[in-house]
Design a protein around this motif. Structure first.
Motif, PDB file in Angstrom:
ATOM      1  N   GLY A 172      -1.630  -0.861  -5.818  1.00 37.60           N
ATOM      2  CA  GLY A 172      -0.565  -0.559  -4.871  1.00 37.60           C
ATOM      3  C   GLY A 172      -1.214  -0.186  -3.563  1.00 37.60           C
ATOM      4  N   PRO A 173      -0.682   0.788  -2.838  1.00 34.34           N
ATOM      5  CA  PRO A 173      -1.304   1.221  -1.594  1.00 34.34           C
ATOM      6  C   PRO A 173      -2.647   1.868  -1.873  1.00 34.34           C
ATOM      7  CG  PRO A 173       0.449   2.718  -2.217  1.00 34.34           C
ATOM      8  CD  PRO A 173       0.513   1.561  -3.163  1.00 34.34           C
ATOM      9  N   VAL A 174      -3.585   1.694  -0.960  1.00 31.01           N
ATOM     10  CA  VAL A 174      -4.928   2.217  -1.143  1.00 31.01           C
ATOM     11  C   VAL A 174      -5.019   3.614  -0.560  1.00 31.01           C
ATOM     12  CG1 VAL A 174      -7.356   1.842  -0.654  1.00 31.01           C
ATOM     13  CG2 VAL A 174      -5.837  -0.116  -0.974  1.00 31.01           C
ATOM     14  N   PRO A 175      -5.231   4.661  -1.390  1.00 28.90           N
ATOM     15  CA  PRO A 175      -5.367   6.012  -0.844  1.00 28.90           C
ATOM     16  C   PRO A 175      -6.547   6.093   0.112  1.00 28.90           C
ATOM     17  CG  PRO A 175      -5.059   6.068  -3.222  1.00 28.90           C
ATOM     18  CD  PRO A 175      -5.343   4.638  -2.845  1.00 28.90           C
ATOM     19  N   ALA A 176      -6.407   6.923   1.123  1.00 27.12           N
ATOM     20  CA  ALA A 176      -7.471   7.104   2.103  1.00 27.12           C
ATOM     21  C   ALA A 176      -7.810   8.574   2.177  1.00 27.12           C
ATOM     22  CB  ALA A 176      -7.038   6.560   3.468  1.00 27.12           C
ATOM     23  N   GLY A 177      -8.567   8.936   3.227  1.00 23.49           N
ATOM     24  CA  GLY A 177      -9.042  10.300   3.361  1.00 23.49           C
ATOM     25  C   GLY A 177      -7.957  11.254   3.767  1.00 23.49           C
ATOM     26  N   PRO A 178      -8.328  12.518   4.049  1.00 24.39           N
ATOM     27  CA  PRO A 178      -7.333  13.528   4.379  1.00 24.39           C
ATOM     28  C   PRO A 178      -6.682  13.256   5.723  1.00 24.39           C
ATOM     29  CG  PRO A 178      -9.551  14.378   4.691  1.00 24.39           C
ATOM     30  CD  PRO A 178      -9.704  13.043   4.032  1.00 24.39           C
ATOM     31  N   ARG A 179      -5.551  13.914   5.936  1.00 22.92           N
ATOM     32  CA  ARG A 179      -4.816  13.776   7.192  1.00 22.92           C
ATOM     33  C   ARG A 179      -5.654  14.316   8.348  1.00 22.92           C
ATOM     34  NH1 ARG A 179       0.824  13.695   8.204  1.00 22.92           N
ATOM     35  NH2 ARG A 179       1.162  13.967   5.980  1.00 22.92           N
ATOM     36  N   GLY A 261       5.593   9.114   6.609  1.00 25.34           N
ATOM     37  CA  GLY A 261       6.469   9.075   7.777  1.00 25.34           C
ATOM     38  C   GLY A 261       7.032   7.713   8.103  1.00 25.34           C
ATOM     39  N   HIS A 262       6.777   6.700   7.259  1.00 29.09           N
ATOM     40  CA  HIS A 262       7.329   5.363   7.497  1.00 29.09           C
ATOM     41  C   HIS A 262       7.268   4.574   6.196  1.00 29.09           C
ATOM     42  CE1 HIS A 262       3.178   3.868   7.465  1.00 29.09           C
ATOM     43  NE2 HIS A 262       2.888   4.818   8.327  1.00 29.09           N
ATOM     44  N   SER A 263       7.852   3.408   6.204  1.00 32.21           N
ATOM     45  CA  SER A 263       7.871   2.528   5.039  1.00 32.21           C
ATOM     46  C   SER A 263       6.457   2.106   4.652  1.00 32.21           C
ATOM     47  CB  SER A 263       8.711   1.288   5.373  1.00 32.21           C
ATOM     48  OG  SER A 263       8.405   0.207   4.527  1.00 32.21           O
ATOM     49  N   PRO A 264       6.223   1.797   3.367  1.00 26.88           N
ATOM     50  CA  PRO A 264       4.896   1.273   2.989  1.00 26.88           C
ATOM     51  C   PRO A 264       4.589  -0.063   3.642  1.00 26.88           C
ATOM     52  CG  PRO A 264       6.441   1.120   1.153  1.00 26.88           C
ATOM     53  CD  PRO A 264       7.093   1.962   2.196  1.00 26.88           C
ATOM     54  N   TYR A 265       5.595  -0.726   4.210  1.00 30.44           N
ATOM     55  CA  TYR A 265       5.360  -1.960   4.959  1.00 30.44           C
ATOM     56  C   TYR A 265       5.025  -1.688   6.420  1.00 30.44           C
ATOM     57  CZ  TYR A 265       7.567  -4.028   0.839  1.00 30.44           C
ATOM     58  OH  TYR A 265       7.876  -4.391  -0.451  1.00 30.44           O
ATOM     59  N   GLY A 266       4.985  -0.405   6.809  1.00 31.07           N
ATOM     60  CA  GLY A 266       4.583  -0.038   8.150  1.00 31.07           C
ATOM     61  C   GLY A 266       5.738   0.416   9.015  1.00 31.07           C
ATOM     62  N   PRO A 267       5.410   1.040  10.153  1.00 34.16           N
ATOM     63  CA  PRO A 267       6.457   1.514  11.082  1.00 34.16           C
ATOM     64  C   PRO A 267       7.001   0.368  11.924  1.00 34.16           C
ATOM     65  CG  PRO A 267       4.295   2.058  11.936  1.00 34.16           C
ATOM     66  CD  PRO A 267       4.053   1.420  10.592  1.00 34.16           C
ATOM     67  N   ALA A 278       7.505  -7.525   3.074  1.00 31.23           N
ATOM     68  CA  ALA A 278       7.922  -7.298   1.694  1.00 31.23           C
ATOM     69  C   ALA A 278       7.671  -8.537   0.845  1.00 31.23           C
ATOM     70  CB  ALA A 278       9.397  -6.915   1.656  1.00 31.23           C
ATOM     71  N   LEU A 279       7.986  -9.695   1.378  1.00 29.31           N
ATOM     72  CA  LEU A 279       7.797 -10.946   0.659  1.00 29.31           C
ATOM     73  C   LEU A 279       6.328 -11.156   0.299  1.00 29.31           C
ATOM     74  CD1 LEU A 279       9.552 -13.351  -0.240  1.00 29.31           C
ATOM     75  CD2 LEU A 279       8.924 -14.486   1.895  1.00 29.31           C
ATOM     76  N   ALA A 280       5.443 -10.757   1.223  1.00 32.24           N
ATOM     77  CA  ALA A 280       4.005 -10.915   0.995  1.00 32.24           C
ATOM     78  C   ALA A 280       3.395  -9.749   0.222  1.00 32.24           C
ATOM     79  CB  ALA A 280       3.291 -11.067   2.343  1.00 32.24           C
ATOM     80  N   GLY A 281       4.187  -8.701  -0.023  1.00 35.48           N
ATOM     81  CA  GLY A 281       3.625  -7.515  -0.672  1.00 35.48           C
ATOM     82  C   GLY A 281       2.556  -6.853   0.181  1.00 35.48           C
ATOM     83  N   ALA A 282       2.748  -6.908   1.499  1.00 33.07           N
ATOM     84  CA  ALA A 282       1.745  -6.398   2.444  1.00 33.07           C
ATOM     85  C   ALA A 282       1.910  -4.891   2.596  1.00 33.07           C
ATOM     86  CB  ALA A 282       1.890  -7.098   3.794  1.00 33.07           C
ATOM     87  N   THR A 302       2.659  -4.585  -6.881  1.00 37.37           N
ATOM     88  CA  THR A 302       3.396  -5.812  -6.546  1.00 37.37           C
ATOM     89  C   THR A 302       3.812  -6.588  -7.781  1.00 37.37           C
ATOM     90  OG1 THR A 302       1.307  -6.978  -6.254  1.00 37.37           O
ATOM     91  CG2 THR A 302       2.309  -6.011  -4.285  1.00 37.37           C
ATOM     92  N   ASP A 303       3.290  -6.220  -8.933  1.00 36.42           N
ATOM     93  CA  ASP A 303       3.675  -6.833 -10.203  1.00 36.42           C
ATOM     94  C   ASP A 303       4.736  -5.959 -10.857  1.00 36.42           C
ATOM     95  OD1 ASP A 303       1.842  -7.719 -13.273  1.00 36.42           O
ATOM     96  OD2 ASP A 303       3.957  -7.932 -12.708  1.00 36.42           O
TER      97      ASP A 303
END
Length: 625
Positions: A172-179, A261-267, A278-282, A302-303
């Motif tokens: 799914g989304p790739v976790p990153a470092g701290p805020r 603060g925004h959708s997983p598809y970006g702001p 969404a169609l591309a699972g981006a 995405t599965d």
């Protein structure tokens, strides 16, 4: 039916106030005259057989489940050709509103909200129903972060042949470092879909403006579910049916928005761009997910077959959320709901972001707008004069006297409503900036509780001026005061002052005034539909004493009044009723006025008999002077 009902719905439910939108329907706060309780009622915005089918489908879906985290359906009634849903009235705010006002929340708090939503979805799926539109705007948050899922306008039966399921583990989304800084370059957290988030089924509050993303699509008669692009599973975006797995993806997208603060598809604001992503699972990484990252990774796979079921999701989120708070008793819950309108400061989990103190207007009728103005900071632009009695009670002005180019009027005004994006940060608070237009430059500051503060610089008279630097100076001063917590209180209104009056109640129940009545700040500014195909507006005002030059003098309920055809624009009739006269320290003799406008087609003089009648009815309800 295109307008409000004149009498009770089905002879039982009296409409009190339109409080917003739910899916494809309009929602009102209403009174159940038989049981003497407050309810929410909803009717379709469409007409004909399609509207009836949609309401029946929604009613049947909501009726299958009685659950503490789902808004309860009480009844379905028919009035004439209209079908109405009668539901539990829940005066809470949506998660979209909370994020827009306060920004993203911490992982533990988001997980605690998610646990309750997973419980609701688990119960719903067990009844053979998918919600199909899980998103922040359809999640109500109340005292102690209690949650209710609302709006079943797009719900449908679970497809008869569900796909295979396997344990979570797909990417799914790739976790990153701290805020390390603000999310989305200061963009507001919102519904993420461009749909109304201020009021859905059963929630109080006024509709919000569009958030991030595009519009919500709807259910067709064939049952194809569009949903909301910003929170839609990739397989649904590709045209597949909504499934329980798609609901769990939308839950993950909602929790992603809570921490990022925004959708997983970006702001992204354009619906077509959201649909493509969404169609591309981006999916974007989740740099602020922290301990919530494993659950988000599973839910946002995405599965569809790799996503956990609702019961498993609840277990994943419970481990992140930690201990659940003790539930409130009925009495304590009622007190907490009332307090919610002043401030929402309950955080679940130790890492939730909770500014201390938070901006608050406290009791709106006693908040002092003049406390947000700093005349000394405006002296760089000219000589300054603080005016405390310009216009309505929710406003304060500083007049800047310039040697050349015309004077400036710098205004601070309290209002209801939400603030659009994008937003800058001023003195630690989000601020929406508008470009200078037509001799004015405006700024808006959101305040928890469904309020906003306008800061406006206006060119008064002939000349020219760069108004936005002036507005920015005043905005910094206002935001600095708001950042300290509750706005200072004003001096109490004297006996007989209109500041003590609920203006909307002056015309409630008066023949010729339709319900619901739209209520402005502190009840000092109201609007409604009127008889004879008119619209009505009335508010309080303060001005220098009126004379016959201001209109035709009349007496209404023993008070002086002035009637002016076309006095508030073409097709209007304006009636100003004098409540009291007093000496203002800055302005000298001043009058408090009821300012009532009736507007319709044709000449304004045609509206004056109705305007005089309504102003007279309101004047009879004014307090003794």
């Amino acid at each position: 039916m295109t307008g409000p009902m004149a009498g009770p719905i089905a002879g039982r439910y009296r409409l009190e106030e339109q409080v917003g939108l739910g899916g494809m329907g309009l929602v009102w706060r209403a009174t159940d005259l038989e049981l003497r309780r407050t309810v929410a009622v909803k009717r379709s915005q469409e007409t004909g057989p399609r509207a009836g089918r949609a309401l029946r489908r929604e009613a049947r879906t909501a009726a299958v489940l009685q659950h503490p985290h789902v808004v309860t359906l009480y009844d379905v009634v028919t009035d004439g050709e209209q079908r109405w849903l009668v539901m539990e009235y829940v005066p809470w705010r949506s998660l979209a509103q909370l994020l827009a006002e306060s920004g993203p929340i911490g992982p533990a708090r988001a997980a605690a909200l998610g646990v309750q939503l997973a419980e609701a979805l688990d119960a719903l799926h067990a009844k053979g129903v998918v919600h199909a539109d899980v998103k922040p705007g359809n999640v109500l948050v109340g005292p102690q972060d209690a949650v209710k899922l609302i709006d079943f306008g797009l719900s449908r039966p679970v497809p008869s042949v569900p796909g295979p399921r396997r344990p979570p583990g797909s990417a799914g989304p790739v976790p990153a470092g701290p805020r390390t800084g603000p999310s989305a370059a200061g963009a507001p957290a919102g519904d993420g879909d461009g749909s109304t988030a201020g009021q859905r089924d059963g929630v109080a509050g006024r509709p919000e403006r569009a958030g991030i993303g595009g519009p919500t699509s709807s259910t067709t008669d064939a049952g194809t579910v569009g949903g909301t692009p910003a929170f839609q599973a990739p397989e649904v975006a590709a045209g597949g049916p909504a499934t329980t797995a798609a609901d769990l993806f939308s839950l993950g997208a909602t929790l992603y928005a809570a921490v990022e603060g925004h959708s997983p598809y970006g702001p992204v604001s354009h619906p077509a761009a959201l649909h493509r992503r969404a169609l591309a699972g981006a999916l974007l990484p989740a740099p602020h997910a922290g301990t919530l990252a494993p659950a988000l990774t599973a839910l946002l796979s995405t599965d569809p077959a790799a996503r956990p079921e609702a019961a498993t999701t609840r277990q994943l989120l419970t481990a992140t959320a930690g201990p659940r708070p003790r539930r409130l008793g009925r009495t304590a819950a009622a007190v907490a709901v009332a307090a919610l309108t002043a401030a929402f400061a309950v955080a679940v989990g130790g890492d939730a972001v909770r500014p201390a103190p938070r901006p608050s207007l406290g009791d709106p009728a006693t908040a002092d707008p003049c406390a947000l103005l700093d005349p000394s900071g405006l002296r760089r632009y000219g000589d300054v004069d603080l005016q405390t009695a310009y216009g309505n009670f929710n406003r304060c002005d500083v007049i800047v006297d310039r040697e050349h180019g015309g004077d400036l009027d710098v205004q601070v005004e309290f209002d209801v409503g939400t603030v659009p994006g994008p937003r800058a940060t001023v003195a630690g608070l989000p601020v929406h900036r508008e470009k200078q237009d037509d001799g004015a430059c405006a700024r808006e500051i959101p305040v928890p509780g469904g309020y906003r503060v306008w800061v406006v610089a206006v060119l008064d008279g002939d000349g020219s001026a760069e108004l936005c630097p002036v507005a920015d100076t005043a905005t910094t001063a206002a935001a600095t005061v708001l950042r300290r917590g509750t706005v200072p209180r004003r001096h109490p209104f004297p006996a007989g002052s209109l500041g003590r009056v609920d203006g909307c109640a002056l015309l409630r129940g008066v023949p010729g005034v339709a319900t619901p009545i739209e209520r402005g700040f502190a009840g000092w500014d109201c609007a409604a539909d009127g008889a004879e195909h008119t619209s009505l507006r009335w508010r309080f005002d303060r001005n220098e004493p009126l004379t016959s030059e201001d209109g035709r003098p009349v007496r209404l309920a023993g008070r002086s009044a002035f009637v002016t055809a076309d006095g508030d624009g073409d097709g209007t009739c304006l009636v100003q009723v004098v409540q009291r006269r007093y000496d203002d320290p800055a302005n000298g003799p001043t009058e408090e006025l009821l300012y009532l406008v009736v507007q319709g087609d044709g000449a304004g003089a045609r509206r004056c008999p109705l305007a005089e009648r309504l102003a007279g009815a309101a004047a009879r309800r004014l307090p003794p002077r």
